[in-house]
Design a protein around this motif. Sequence first.
Motif, PDB file in Angstrom:
ATOM      1  N   VAL A   1       0.632  -1.035   0.264  1.00  0.00           N
ATOM      2  CA  VAL A   1       0.314  -0.190   0.320  1.00  0.00           C
ATOM      3  C   VAL A   1       0.888   1.060   0.096  1.00  0.00           C
ATOM      4  O   VAL A   1       2.002   1.596   0.858  1.00  0.00           O
ATOM      5  CB  VAL A   1      -0.908  -0.187   1.084  1.00  0.00           C
ATOM      6  CG1 VAL A   1      -1.512   1.369   1.166  1.00  0.00           C
ATOM      7  CG2 VAL A   1      -1.495  -1.240   0.821  1.00  0.00           C
ATOM      8  N   VAL A   2       0.376   1.717  -1.071  1.00  0.00           N
ATOM      9  CA  VAL A   2       1.440   3.211  -0.732  1.00  0.00           C
ATOM     10  C   VAL A   2       0.072   4.201   0.387  1.00  0.00           C
ATOM     11  O   VAL A   2      -0.208   4.728  -0.015  1.00  0.00           O
ATOM     12  CB  VAL A   2       1.259   4.116  -2.168  1.00  0.00           C
ATOM     13  CG1 VAL A   2       2.032   5.885  -2.359  1.00  0.00           C
ATOM     14  CG2 VAL A   2       2.480   2.802  -3.456  1.00  0.00           C
ATOM     15  N   THR A   3       0.873   4.627   1.241  1.00  0.00           N
ATOM     16  CA  THR A   3       0.580   5.909   2.294  1.00  0.00           C
ATOM     17  C   THR A   3       1.804   6.967   1.907  1.00  0.00           C
ATOM     18  O   THR A   3       2.557   7.947   1.289  1.00  0.00           O
ATOM     19  CB  THR A   3       0.679   5.164   3.261  1.00  0.00           C
ATOM     20  OG1 THR A   3       1.817   5.352   3.858  1.00  0.00           O
ATOM     21  CG2 THR A   3       0.281   4.042   3.339  1.00  0.00           C
ATOM     22  N   ASP A   4       1.213   8.752   2.273  1.00  0.00           N
ATOM     23  CA  ASP A   4       1.831   9.680   2.568  1.00  0.00           C
ATOM     24  C   ASP A   4       2.723  10.426   1.457  1.00  0.00           C
ATOM     25  O   ASP A   4       3.710  10.487   0.743  1.00  0.00           O
ATOM     26  CB  ASP A   4       3.317   9.636   3.670  1.00  0.00           C
ATOM     27  CG  ASP A   4       2.182   9.263   4.899  1.00  0.00           C
ATOM     28  OD1 ASP A   4       1.087   9.337   5.431  1.00  0.00           O
ATOM     29  OD2 ASP A   4       3.172   8.692   5.835  1.00  0.00           O
ATOM     30  N   LEU A   5       1.738  10.044   0.154  1.00  0.00           N
ATOM     31  CA  LEU A   5       1.751  10.701  -0.788  1.00  0.00           C
ATOM     32  C   LEU A   5       1.958  11.982  -0.874  1.00  0.00           C
ATOM     33  O   LEU A   5       0.992  12.709  -1.009  1.00  0.00           O
ATOM     34  CB  LEU A   5       1.174   9.605  -2.103  1.00  0.00           C
ATOM     35  CG  LEU A   5       1.616   9.911  -3.113  1.00  0.00           C
ATOM     36  CD1 LEU A   5       2.745  10.107  -3.635  1.00  0.00           C
ATOM     37  CD2 LEU A   5       0.442   9.653  -4.613  1.00  0.00           C
ATOM     38  N   SER A   6       3.397  12.337  -1.860  1.00  0.00           N
ATOM     39  CA  SER A   6       3.607  13.869  -2.094  1.00  0.00           C
ATOM     40  C   SER A   6       3.937  14.356  -3.459  1.00  0.00           C
ATOM     41  O   SER A   6       4.702  13.998  -3.602  1.00  0.00           O
ATOM     42  CB  SER A   6       4.728  14.351  -1.793  1.00  0.00           C
ATOM     43  OG  SER A   6       4.493  15.719  -1.193  1.00  0.00           O
ATOM     44  N   ILE A   7       3.290  14.776  -4.011  1.00  0.00           N
ATOM     45  CA  ILE A   7       3.548  14.897  -5.075  1.00  0.00           C
ATOM     46  C   ILE A   7       3.724  17.046  -5.341  1.00  0.00           C
ATOM     47  O   ILE A   7       3.306  17.724  -4.686  1.00  0.00           O
ATOM     48  CB  ILE A   7       2.358  14.736  -6.979  1.00  0.00           C
ATOM     49  CG1 ILE A   7       2.487  13.353  -5.841  1.00  0.00           C
ATOM     50  CG2 ILE A   7       3.280  15.102  -7.770  1.00  0.00           C
ATOM     51  CD1 ILE A   7       0.922  12.771  -7.173  1.00  0.00           C
ATOM     52  N   ILE A   8       5.368  17.056  -5.732  1.00  0.00           N
ATOM     53  CA  ILE A   8       5.426  18.003  -6.208  1.00  0.00           C
ATOM     54  C   ILE A   8       5.758  18.171  -7.749  1.00  0.00           C
ATOM     55  O   ILE A   8       6.953  17.802  -8.578  1.00  0.00           O
ATOM     56  CB  ILE A   8       7.442  18.035  -5.730  1.00  0.00           C
ATOM     57  CG1 ILE A   8       6.988  18.454  -4.404  1.00  0.00           C
ATOM     58  CG2 ILE A   8       7.386  20.226  -6.095  1.00  0.00           C
ATOM     59  CD1 ILE A   8       8.224  18.739  -3.520  1.00  0.00           C
ATOM     60  N   MET A   9       4.814  19.206  -8.464  1.00  0.00           N
ATOM     61  CA  MET A   9       4.956  19.262 -10.188  1.00  0.00           C
ATOM     62  C   MET A   9       5.100  21.242 -10.476  1.00  0.00           C
ATOM     63  O   MET A   9       4.317  22.102 -10.005  1.00  0.00           O
ATOM     64  CB  MET A   9       3.900  18.606 -10.762  1.00  0.00           C
ATOM     65  CG  MET A   9       3.939  17.443 -11.207  1.00  0.00           C
ATOM     66  SD  MET A   9       2.538  16.637 -11.865  1.00  0.00           S
ATOM     67  CE  MET A   9       3.362  17.856 -13.629  1.00  0.00           C
ATOM     68  N   ASP A  10       5.787  21.184 -11.373  1.00  0.00           N
ATOM     69  CA  ASP A  10       5.634  23.045 -11.408  1.00  0.00           C
ATOM     70  C   ASP A  10       4.124  23.328 -12.516  1.00  0.00           C
ATOM     71  O   ASP A  10       4.386  22.800 -13.693  1.00  0.00           O
ATOM     72  CB  ASP A  10       6.400  23.721 -12.247  1.00  0.00           C
ATOM     73  CG  ASP A  10       6.350  25.095 -12.585  1.00  0.00           C
ATOM     74  OD1 ASP A  10       5.772  25.721 -11.969  1.00  0.00           O
ATOM     75  OD2 ASP A  10       6.963  24.923 -13.488  1.00  0.00           O
ATOM     76  N   SER A  11       2.910  22.764 -11.923  1.00  0.00           N
ATOM     77  CA  SER A  11       1.282  23.009 -12.230  1.00  0.00           C
ATOM     78  C   SER A  11       0.887  25.280 -12.574  1.00  0.00           C
ATOM     79  O   SER A  11      -0.217  24.998 -12.194  1.00  0.00           O
ATOM     80  CB  SER A  11       0.714  22.415 -12.167  1.00  0.00           C
ATOM     81  OG  SER A  11       0.563  22.312 -10.538  1.00  0.00           O
ATOM     82  N   ARG A  12       2.493  25.882 -12.740  1.00  0.00           N
ATOM     83  CA  ARG A  12       1.014  26.858 -12.511  1.00  0.00           C
ATOM     84  C   ARG A  12       0.615  27.368 -13.375  1.00  0.00           C
ATOM     85  O   ARG A  12      -0.569  28.072 -13.153  1.00  0.00           O
ATOM     86  CB  ARG A  12       2.416  28.445 -12.162  1.00  0.00           C
ATOM     87  CG  ARG A  12       3.237  27.838 -11.316  1.00  0.00           C
ATOM     88  CD  ARG A  12       4.650  29.414 -11.363  1.00  0.00           C
ATOM     89  NE  ARG A  12       5.157  27.913 -12.198  1.00  0.00           N
ATOM     90  CZ  ARG A  12       6.423  28.583 -12.324  1.00  0.00           C
ATOM     91  NH1 ARG A  12       6.895  29.492 -12.104  1.00  0.00           N
ATOM     92  NH2 ARG A  12       7.485  27.953 -12.978  1.00  0.00           N
ATOM     93  N   GLU A  13       0.805  27.077 -14.771  1.00  0.00           N
ATOM     94  CA  GLU A  13      -0.370  27.412 -15.683  1.00  0.00           C
ATOM     95  C   GLU A  13      -1.426  26.436 -15.937  1.00  0.00           C
ATOM     96  O   GLU A  13      -2.057  27.329 -16.104  1.00  0.00           O
ATOM     97  CB  GLU A  13       0.743  26.203 -17.327  1.00  0.00           C
ATOM     98  CG  GLU A  13       1.720  27.993 -16.805  1.00  0.00           C
ATOM     99  CD  GLU A  13       3.076  26.492 -17.564  1.00  0.00           C
ATOM    100  OE1 GLU A  13       2.796  25.216 -17.930  1.00  0.00           O
ATOM    101  OE2 GLU A  13       4.704  25.981 -17.340  1.00  0.00           O
ATOM    102  N   ASP A  14      -2.041  25.584 -15.117  1.00  0.00           N
ATOM    103  CA  ASP A  14      -2.653  24.976 -15.493  1.00  0.00           C
ATOM    104  C   ASP A  14      -3.641  24.477 -14.237  1.00  0.00           C
ATOM    105  O   ASP A  14      -3.180  23.689 -13.214  1.00  0.00           O
ATOM    106  CB  ASP A  14      -2.994  23.517 -16.423  1.00  0.00           C
ATOM    107  CG  ASP A  14      -3.963  22.824 -16.915  1.00  0.00           C
ATOM    108  OD1 ASP A  14      -5.181  23.111 -16.437  1.00  0.00           O
ATOM    109  OD2 ASP A  14      -3.891  22.032 -17.666  1.00  0.00           O
ATOM    110  N   SER A  15      -4.430  25.127 -13.475  1.00  0.00           N
ATOM    111  CA  SER A  15      -5.332  24.455 -12.319  1.00  0.00           C
ATOM    112  C   SER A  15      -5.831  23.033 -12.076  1.00  0.00           C
ATOM    113  O   SER A  15      -5.888  22.789 -11.102  1.00  0.00           O
ATOM    114  CB  SER A  15      -6.197  25.096 -12.104  1.00  0.00           C
ATOM    115  OG  SER A  15      -7.168  25.396 -12.923  1.00  0.00           O
ATOM    116  N   ASP A  16      -6.207  22.421 -13.511  1.00  0.00           N
ATOM    117  CA  ASP A  16      -6.587  21.169 -13.326  1.00  0.00           C
ATOM    118  C   ASP A  16      -5.193  20.129 -13.125  1.00  0.00           C
ATOM    119  O   ASP A  16      -6.148  19.370 -12.517  1.00  0.00           O
ATOM    120  CB  ASP A  16      -6.940  21.114 -14.802  1.00  0.00           C
ATOM    121  CG  ASP A  16      -8.691  21.428 -15.501  1.00  0.00           C
ATOM    122  OD1 ASP A  16      -9.383  22.099 -14.481  1.00  0.00           O
ATOM    123  OD2 ASP A  16      -8.306  21.798 -16.588  1.00  0.00           O
TER     124      ASP A  16
END
Length: 186
Positions: free
Chosen positions: A132-147
Motif C-alpha cells: 500500500v502506498v501511503t503519505d504520497l506527496s507530489i511536487i510539480m510545476d503546475s502554475r499554468e494549469d489549475s486542472d
Amino acid sequence: MDNSICQAYEDEIQALKEEIRLLTDKYEDIQQESTFFSDEEILKSIKLFQRETKGYESPSDLKAQLETLERDLSFLMKLTGFHFTSHSKKTLEKTRNRTVQKHRLSGKCHSLSFQLEFQLLETQNKEKVSTVVTDLSIIMDSREDSDVSKFVSSTEEHGDLVTFFRSLSAYAEWYEHRRRTFLHFK
C-alpha cells in the motif's frame, strides 16, 4: 586577506561540512538497513544470487546482458517519455510481517519535471503479500494549469501511483505538442 576571499573559503568549508553530513546520514541509513536482515536472510539472498548468475560466468555474458538491459531501458524511456533522475529508498521499519520504506523519486516526463515522496507499506500474511502506498506527496510545476493542481491533489489523496504515471504520460505528451505548436506560430 581580502573579505571576498575569506567569504569564498567560508562558503567552501560550509559546503564540505554539508557534504560530510549527507554522506554520514547515507552511511548510517545503509548500516541501519543492513541490521534489519538476519544472517539466515543474508545467506539465502547470496545463494539466490549465485543461482541466478550461474549462467553468466564470463564478463562478456554480463556485458551482453547489460547492453540488452540498456536498450530495453532506452526503448521504455522513448515509449513512455519518463526519465528518472534520482531515487532514494530508506527502510523505516522492518518486522517479520511488515516493512515500511520511504521512497523519493524525481524525474521528467517529456518536458515536465516531477518529484514524488511516499511510504510503501508491505505486509505479509502467510503466502500473500500486499503493498500500500501511503503519505504520497507530489511536487510539480503546475502554475499554468489549475486542472493539473486538482489532479495532483486528488492523486495524493488516493495514493494511486499507477493513475498518476499514466495520466502524467498522456498529459505531458500533449503538453509538448501544444508547446511546439505555439512556438511554431510565434
